[in-house]
Each structure stands twice: as structure tokens, then as C-alpha cells.
Motif scaffolding. Structure first.
Motif, PDB file in Angstrom:
ATOM      1  N   LEU A 104      11.636   0.763  -0.908  1.00  0.00           N
ATOM      2  CA  LEU A 104      10.223   0.465  -1.137  1.00  0.00           C
ATOM      3  C   LEU A 104       9.398   0.635   0.140  1.00  0.00           C
ATOM      4  N   CYS A 105       9.908   0.134   1.248  1.00  0.00           N
ATOM      5  CA  CYS A 105       9.178   0.318   2.513  1.00  0.00           C
ATOM      6  C   CYS A 105       9.110   1.794   2.891  1.00  0.00           C
ATOM      7  N   ASN A 144      -3.072  -1.145  -2.537  1.00  0.00           N
ATOM      8  CA  ASN A 144      -2.506  -2.317  -3.206  1.00  0.00           C
ATOM      9  C   ASN A 144      -0.984  -2.228  -3.291  1.00  0.00           C
ATOM     10  N   TRP A 145      -0.486  -1.037  -3.613  1.00  0.00           N
ATOM     11  CA  TRP A 145       0.959  -0.832  -3.701  1.00  0.00           C
ATOM     12  C   TRP A 145       1.621  -1.109  -2.352  1.00  0.00           C
ATOM     13  N   VAL A 151      -7.898  -3.308   7.803  1.00  0.00           N
ATOM     14  CA  VAL A 151      -8.697  -2.119   7.472  1.00  0.00           C
ATOM     15  C   VAL A 151      -9.081  -2.079   5.995  1.00  0.00           C
ATOM     16  N   GLY A 152      -8.902  -3.198   5.286  1.00  0.00           N
ATOM     17  CA  GLY A 152      -9.306  -3.256   3.884  1.00  0.00           C
ATOM     18  C   GLY A 152      -8.458  -2.403   2.967  1.00  0.00           C
ATOM     19  N   THR A 153      -7.157  -2.382   3.206  1.00  0.00           N
ATOM     20  CA  THR A 153      -6.261  -1.520   2.436  1.00  0.00           C
ATOM     21  C   THR A 153      -6.231  -1.882   0.958  1.00  0.00           C
ATOM     22  N   TRP A 154      -6.488  -3.142   0.618  1.00  0.00           N
ATOM     23  CA  TRP A 154      -6.342  -3.590  -0.771  1.00  0.00           C
ATOM     24  C   TRP A 154      -7.416  -3.033  -1.704  1.00  0.00           C
ATOM     25  N   ARG A 155      -8.365  -2.261  -1.202  1.00  0.00           N
ATOM     26  CA  ARG A 155      -9.465  -1.785  -2.050  1.00  0.00           C
ATOM     27  C   ARG A 155      -9.099  -0.583  -2.911  1.00  0.00           C
ATOM     28  N   PHE A 202       4.538   5.614 -11.783  1.00  0.00           N
ATOM     29  CA  PHE A 202       3.648   4.707 -12.513  1.00  0.00           C
ATOM     30  C   PHE A 202       2.379   4.423 -11.712  1.00  0.00           C
ATOM     31  N   LEU A 203       2.519   4.375 -10.393  1.00  0.00           N
ATOM     32  CA  LEU A 203       1.350   4.155  -9.548  1.00  0.00           C
ATOM     33  C   LEU A 203       0.337   5.289  -9.715  1.00  0.00           C
TER      34      LEU A 203
END
Length: 295
Positions: free
Chosen positions: A77-78, A32-33, A23-27, A153-154
Motif C-alpha cells: 500500500l505504501c 485521500n487514498w 499541502v491540503g492533500t485530502w482535497r 477502484f480508486l
């Protein structure tokens, strides 16, 4: 059981990463996190599984300590990705197959966090096995402090969130300093170097936690004051402009980021206070035992 959990961790992180990529999550920064967490956990878990299948863990002297530390962090983290991803990304997706894939990615992320947490719990209850500091309550609190700081920080990755006021820059410095101090404590325990300090480690731990509590107390007051008080240049109401509209922009509204940091700052302060109480109590108990042991 451990082998089953390891395979479950591999499957769930791989599925979460694959569905997020579809689904293009990295955009976006939030995507990205989440993608980094799923990919990182999958890669490291795969390496751990290969090492254990080849029975090479005896060649690494700190393997058990590393394993419990990694599992603690992976669970946290998960879990953070399971919360941040749907609240900041999933809700903006329209009803389509993309939304279904994103929901499934969130579900697999939850499964991964549970699988890692079950392994931590199993390590703590396994008889005859050294659990390490990270399996104790103080160790888990230190890990939780650093994970919450990473999420902060995110949300402050955009300079527009804090650059307009020196007080807000001070808050960012507080987050950074406290994160570094907690990381140092974790590294000292991971490397079993806690007995090399010029002062007893429990006393150092109490001092570090007390300093962090004082710093976070200033941040929990200054951050919302300068972000939401109109007379100090803040914005009390959520704007209705295009950047904060209810549509998929792959960017979190600046006002929402400020609110998220406010909530996370309060949460981390509570974690530090709990850590301080536990650390001070343990230091007091050790002092009493040491006093009774002397003739």
C-alpha cells in the motif's frame, strides 16, 4: 532489528501524513487514498508496537499470521501511494514550499514501504519462526492482486468512467468479483480455515485463479476497446479542455483515469497468470508426492 524497523515505520508514515496534510492533500480522491494509507499504517503500527512492548502478543493466537499479513499489505500500500501520489498529484504543484513538502511526503512513503518490506523479508529468513502463507510467493501475489484492484477502484470511483457502456460495467464487475475471490483466499489462510473446504485447498486455489484469469482476459480486451475506439464511443486522443489541463485541479482527468485502469488491468492479468502457473505447479507436485506416498 524488528524494533528499529517498527520505529522507522512509525516515523516515516507520520512524516508522510503530516507533510501531505500541510499541502491540503485530502482535497482530491488520489490525495485521500494516500492520506488514508499513511494514517492507517501509522495507527496500526503504533498499536502493534504497544502490544509488543507490553508483551501481550501471546494472548492473540493468530498474532504471527496477522503480523506478516499486515506487513505485506503495508509494504504494497505504501508503495502504491509512492507511485500514485506523485504521478497524479505532485506533478501539478507549482514550484514552491508546497511542492517541496509533497516531494518529502513521497520520499517518506518510499521509506515506509522499504521498512515494511524489510520486515517481511526478515520474517521469511528468521530461523525457527513460522512465516505464514502471506510470506510465500502465492500469498504475496494474492496480496498484490487485491492492492492493484484497490487502485483500480480508486480510478473508477467516478461513474462517468464506465457508465456509458454495458461492456465497461462488465469490466467493473470483473474487478469486483476477482477482488472478492482473492480476499476470500487471504481470509481463509489468515483464519487457518483452508482445510474446511469440501475440496482440497490447492485445487480450489487453481480453480479460483483460473476463473480470475479468464475474467481479467475479457476486461483487458473490452476496457481499452470501448474506452479508446472511436467507433465504439471511445476517445482515442487526450482532450485539451479545462478538465485535462496541466494545472492543479485536485481531480484526475477522466481520460487519464481510463488509461490508468487499462494499464493496471494488464498488470493484474500478468499477476494472475503468474499466480496460476505457480499454483498449478504446486498442486501438481503435491499430487505427485501424494501418489508416491500411497502403497
Amino acid at each position: 532489528m524488528g524494533c528499529f524497523l517498527r520505529r522507522l515505520q512509525l516515523l516515516s508514515t507520520c512524516m508522510a501524513f503530516s507533510l501531505g496534510a500541510s499541502v491540503g492533500t485530502w482535497r482530491g480522491a488520489i490525495g485521500n487514498w494516500s492520506m488514508f494509507i499513511w494514517c492507517f499504517c501509522f495507527a496500526v503500527t503504533l498499536v502493534i508496537l504497544v502490544v509488543e512492548l507490553c508483551e501481550l502478543q501471546d494472548h492473540f493466537p493468530f498474532w504471527d499470521n496477522f503480523l506478516i499479513t499486515y506487513n505485506c499489505y503495508s509494504a504494497l500500500l505504501c508503495f502504491s501511494a509512492s507511485i500514485v501520489y506523485p504521478t497524479s498529484y505532485l506533478q501539478f504543484l507549482p514550484d514552491s514550499s508546497y511542492r517541496g513538502h509533497a516531494i518529502a511526503a513521497t520520499a517518506f512513503s518510499c521509506i515506509a514501504s522499504v521498512a515494511y518490506a524489510m520486515e517481511v523479508a526478515g520474517t521469511r529468513t528468521q530461523a525457527g519462526r513460522t512465516t505464514g502463507h502471506m510470506a510465500t510467493v502465492p500469498g504475496l501475489l494474492k496480496a498484490l492482486q487485491t492492492v492493484v484492484a484497490c487502485v483500480i477502484f480508486l480510478f473508477i470511483s467516478s461513474p462517468y468512467v464506465y457508465q456509458q457502456q454495458p461492456a465497461l460495467v462488465w469490466c467493473v464487475a470483473v474487478y469486483s468479483v476477482c477482488f472478492l475471490l482473492s480476499s476470500v483466499v487471504i481470509l481463509l489462510n489468515l483464519g487457518k480455515c483452508d482445510n474446511r473446504l469440501p475440496i482440497p485447498f490447492p485445487r480450489f486455489l487453481v480453480g479460483q485463479t483460473l476463473l480470475s484469469v479468464l475474467l481479467y482476459t475479457s476486461a483487458v480486451v473490452l476496457w481499452p476497446l470501448y474506452q479508446f475506439h472511436e467507433k465504439l464511443g471511445g476517445q482515442p486522443q487526450r482532450p485539451r479542455n479545462v478538465s485535462c489541463s496541466d494545472r492543479l485541479t485536485y481531480l484526475v482527468c477522466i481520460w487519464d483515469q481510463r488509461l490508468a485502469v487499462t494499464i493496471l488491468t494488464a498488470i493484474n492479468l500478468l499477476i494472475y497468470v503468474t499466480d496460476l502457473v505457480i499454483s498449478a505447479r504446486l498442486d501438481f507436485v503435491r499430487g505427485q508426492e501424494h501418489g508416491h506416498s500411497q502403497p
